[in-house]
Design a protein around this motif. Sequence first.
Motif, PDB file in Angstrom:
ATOM      1  N   TYR A 150       0.829  -1.205   0.000  1.00 19.50           N
ATOM      2  CA  TYR A 150       0.000   0.000   0.000  1.00 19.50           C
ATOM      3  C   TYR A 150       0.863   1.255   0.000  1.00 19.50           C
ATOM      4  CZ  TYR A 150      -3.623   3.347   1.066  1.00 19.50           C
ATOM      5  OH  TYR A 150      -4.459   4.422   0.994  1.00 19.50           O
ATOM      6  N   LEU A 151       1.929   1.269   0.812  1.00 18.10           N
ATOM      7  CA  LEU A 151       2.831   2.425   0.843  1.00 18.10           C
ATOM      8  C   LEU A 151       3.497   2.630  -0.513  1.00 18.10           C
ATOM      9  CD1 LEU A 151       4.586   2.119   4.315  1.00 18.10           C
ATOM     10  CD2 LEU A 151       3.069   3.943   3.552  1.00 18.10           C
ATOM     11  N   LEU A 152       3.882   1.533  -1.149  1.00 17.72           N
ATOM     12  CA  LEU A 152       4.516   1.622  -2.460  1.00 17.72           C
ATOM     13  C   LEU A 152       3.557   2.222  -3.481  1.00 17.72           C
ATOM     14  CD1 LEU A 152       7.152   0.973  -3.905  1.00 17.72           C
ATOM     15  CD2 LEU A 152       6.244  -1.312  -4.412  1.00 17.72           C
ATOM     16  N   LYS A 153       2.324   1.776  -3.456  1.00 21.58           N
ATOM     17  CA  LYS A 153       1.313   2.331  -4.355  1.00 21.58           C
ATOM     18  C   LYS A 153       1.107   3.826  -4.104  1.00 21.58           C
ATOM     19  CE  LYS A 153      -3.660   2.096  -5.309  1.00 21.58           C
ATOM     20  NZ  LYS A 153      -3.916   3.454  -4.774  1.00 21.58           N
ATOM     21  N   HIS A 154       1.051   4.204  -2.831  1.00 22.74           N
ATOM     22  CA  HIS A 154       0.824   5.605  -2.472  1.00 22.74           C
ATOM     23  C   HIS A 154       1.935   6.505  -2.999  1.00 22.74           C
ATOM     24  CE1 HIS A 154      -0.183   9.135  -0.051  1.00 22.74           C
ATOM     25  NE2 HIS A 154       1.087   9.165   0.325  1.00 22.74           N
ATOM     26  N   TYR A 155       3.178   6.117  -2.775  1.00 18.65           N
ATOM     27  CA  TYR A 155       4.287   6.983  -3.160  1.00 18.65           C
ATOM     28  C   TYR A 155       4.526   6.993  -4.674  1.00 18.65           C
ATOM     29  CZ  TYR A 155       5.426   7.836   1.689  1.00 18.65           C
ATOM     30  OH  TYR A 155       5.368   8.255   3.005  1.00 18.65           O
ATOM     31  N   VAL A 156       4.236   5.886  -5.348  1.00 19.88           N
ATOM     32  CA  VAL A 156       4.332   5.889  -6.813  1.00 19.88           C
ATOM     33  C   VAL A 156       3.291   6.836  -7.397  1.00 19.88           C
ATOM     34  CG1 VAL A 156       4.019   4.507  -8.898  1.00 19.88           C
ATOM     35  CG2 VAL A 156       5.325   3.584  -6.991  1.00 19.88           C
ATOM     36  N   ARG A 157       2.084   6.843  -6.827  1.00 24.01           N
ATOM     37  CA  ARG A 157       1.039   7.756  -7.305  1.00 24.01           C
ATOM     38  C   ARG A 157       1.425   9.212  -7.042  1.00 24.01           C
ATOM     39  NH1 ARG A 157      -5.294   6.845  -6.270  1.00 24.01           N
ATOM     40  NH2 ARG A 157      -4.872   5.461  -8.035  1.00 24.01           N
ATOM     41  N   VAL A 158       2.090   9.467  -5.905  1.00 21.63           N
ATOM     42  CA  VAL A 158       2.483  10.845  -5.576  1.00 21.63           C
ATOM     43  C   VAL A 158       3.532  11.366  -6.552  1.00 21.63           C
ATOM     44  CG1 VAL A 158       3.661  12.278  -3.865  1.00 21.63           C
ATOM     45  CG2 VAL A 158       1.879  10.677  -3.140  1.00 21.63           C
ATOM     46  N   TYR A 159       4.510  10.528  -6.879  1.00 21.22           N
ATOM     47  CA  TYR A 159       5.646  10.988  -7.673  1.00 21.22           C
ATOM     48  C   TYR A 159       5.528  10.673  -9.164  1.00 21.22           C
ATOM     49  CZ  TYR A 159       7.901  11.815  -3.200  1.00 21.22           C
ATOM     50  OH  TYR A 159       8.202  12.291  -1.945  1.00 21.22           O
ATOM     51  N   SER A 160       4.517   9.936  -9.566  1.00 24.48           N
ATOM     52  CA  SER A 160       4.338   9.624 -10.985  1.00 24.48           C
ATOM     53  C   SER A 160       2.891   9.874 -11.379  1.00 24.48           C
ATOM     54  CB  SER A 160       4.701   8.157 -11.267  1.00 24.48           C
ATOM     55  OG  SER A 160       4.399   7.812 -12.604  1.00 24.48           O
ATOM     56  N   LYS A 161       2.684  10.534 -12.500  1.00 27.11           N
ATOM     57  CA  LYS A 161       1.345  10.851 -12.987  1.00 27.11           C
ATOM     58  C   LYS A 161       0.863   9.837 -14.020  1.00 27.11           C
ATOM     59  CE  LYS A 161       1.293  14.493 -10.441  1.00 27.11           C
ATOM     60  NZ  LYS A 161       0.459  14.512  -9.210  1.00 27.11           N
ATOM     61  N   THR A 162       1.642   8.778 -14.243  1.00 25.02           N
ATOM     62  CA  THR A 162       1.252   7.756 -15.206  1.00 25.02           C
ATOM     63  C   THR A 162       0.133   6.893 -14.633  1.00 25.02           C
ATOM     64  OG1 THR A 162       3.512   7.678 -16.060  1.00 25.02           O
ATOM     65  CG2 THR A 162       2.053   5.847 -16.649  1.00 25.02           C
ATOM     66  N   SER A 163      -0.975   6.835 -15.332  1.00 23.70           N
ATOM     67  CA  SER A 163      -2.130   6.072 -14.843  1.00 23.70           C
ATOM     68  C   SER A 163      -1.808   4.584 -14.754  1.00 23.70           C
ATOM     69  CB  SER A 163      -3.321   6.283 -15.776  1.00 23.70           C
ATOM     70  OG  SER A 163      -3.689   7.648 -15.836  1.00 23.70           O
ATOM     71  N   TYR A 164      -2.246   3.967 -13.665  1.00 21.46           N
ATOM     72  CA  TYR A 164      -2.151   2.529 -13.422  1.00 21.46           C
ATOM     73  C   TYR A 164      -0.718   2.036 -13.143  1.00 21.46           C
ATOM     74  CZ  TYR A 164      -6.616   3.160 -15.786  1.00 21.46           C
ATOM     75  OH  TYR A 164      -7.852   3.623 -16.167  1.00 21.46           O
ATOM     76  N   LEU A 165       0.272   2.918 -13.254  1.00 21.91           N
ATOM     77  CA  LEU A 165       1.636   2.489 -12.946  1.00 21.91           C
ATOM     78  C   LEU A 165       1.777   2.137 -11.476  1.00 21.91           C
ATOM     79  CD1 LEU A 165       4.584   2.109 -13.885  1.00 21.91           C
ATOM     80  CD2 LEU A 165       4.974   4.526 -13.310  1.00 21.91           C
ATOM     81  N   ASP A 166       1.035   2.841 -10.610  1.00 21.17           N
ATOM     82  CA  ASP A 166       1.128   2.576  -9.176  1.00 21.17           C
ATOM     83  C   ASP A 166       0.661   1.165  -8.839  1.00 21.17           C
ATOM     84  OD1 ASP A 166      -1.362   3.359 -10.052  1.00 21.17           O
ATOM     85  OD2 ASP A 166      -1.935   4.322  -8.171  1.00 21.17           O
TER      86      ASP A 166
END
Length: 251
Positions: A150-166
């Motif tokens: 969950y933390l990994l998903k959260h921080y990937v979404r914060v720092y990357s705007k690519t959809s579904y990459l998180d």
Amino acid sequence: MSTENRLLETCLLAGKIMMESGSEVYRVEDTMNRIALSGGRSDSVSYVTATGIFISLKDSHQTQIENVSERSINLEKIVAVNQLSRDFSAKVITLDELSHALKIIDEKHIDFPLWLKTLSAGIVSSTLMYLFGGSWFDFIATFGIGCFGYLLKHYVRVYSKTSYLDYFIASLGIGIMAILAVHYHIAQSVDHLIIGSVMPLVPGVAITTSFRDILAGHMISGLVRGTEAIIVAIAIGVGIATALMTVGGML
């Protein structure tokens, strides 16, 4: 600004907040029409899709449109808008007060703290792992991997705007951690670790909302949300498969 334009803008803002927070289309249309009716206009017609909101007044031939650019799950905002619409219908608040309160809700970031969401993700992961046939020996490992995912998903979404990459990165990390946990004898079953840990990532609310929209006759919104949920599921599956084929193959 005329009263009609103010009423239409308020209806659109309420609908926009609800759609961006993951509400069903029929609930959004009902809320907008009730606000218009309580504002003295019984001739309102609303049309809502997953990407746009339209509302019109038949007698005055006025139509306003609002774009829905973001979609997430925030039930707190939906509840807040529903309560405000009820207060307006009951004449507890005025149109100006309703409009001001909706603007505050739209701008305010209503959310739970990250530590609480992470802790909840770990609890959901470990308990569902056990319900799906896992053992108590894997409980702590699944809890930790669920929190990590969950933390990994959260921080990937914060720092990357690519959809579904998180979702892809989070599921990849979950797969790698599950394989390593079993390899170093911290847990017993890779399958149960992965099944439990990916549960906080599964778009269950989006799938449910999609079916409810389809059953209510809103085919476009239902299919759009269903497609988004399928893409999320594919991203999760590809992430897990990548981990199993790379790290799993090496170990």
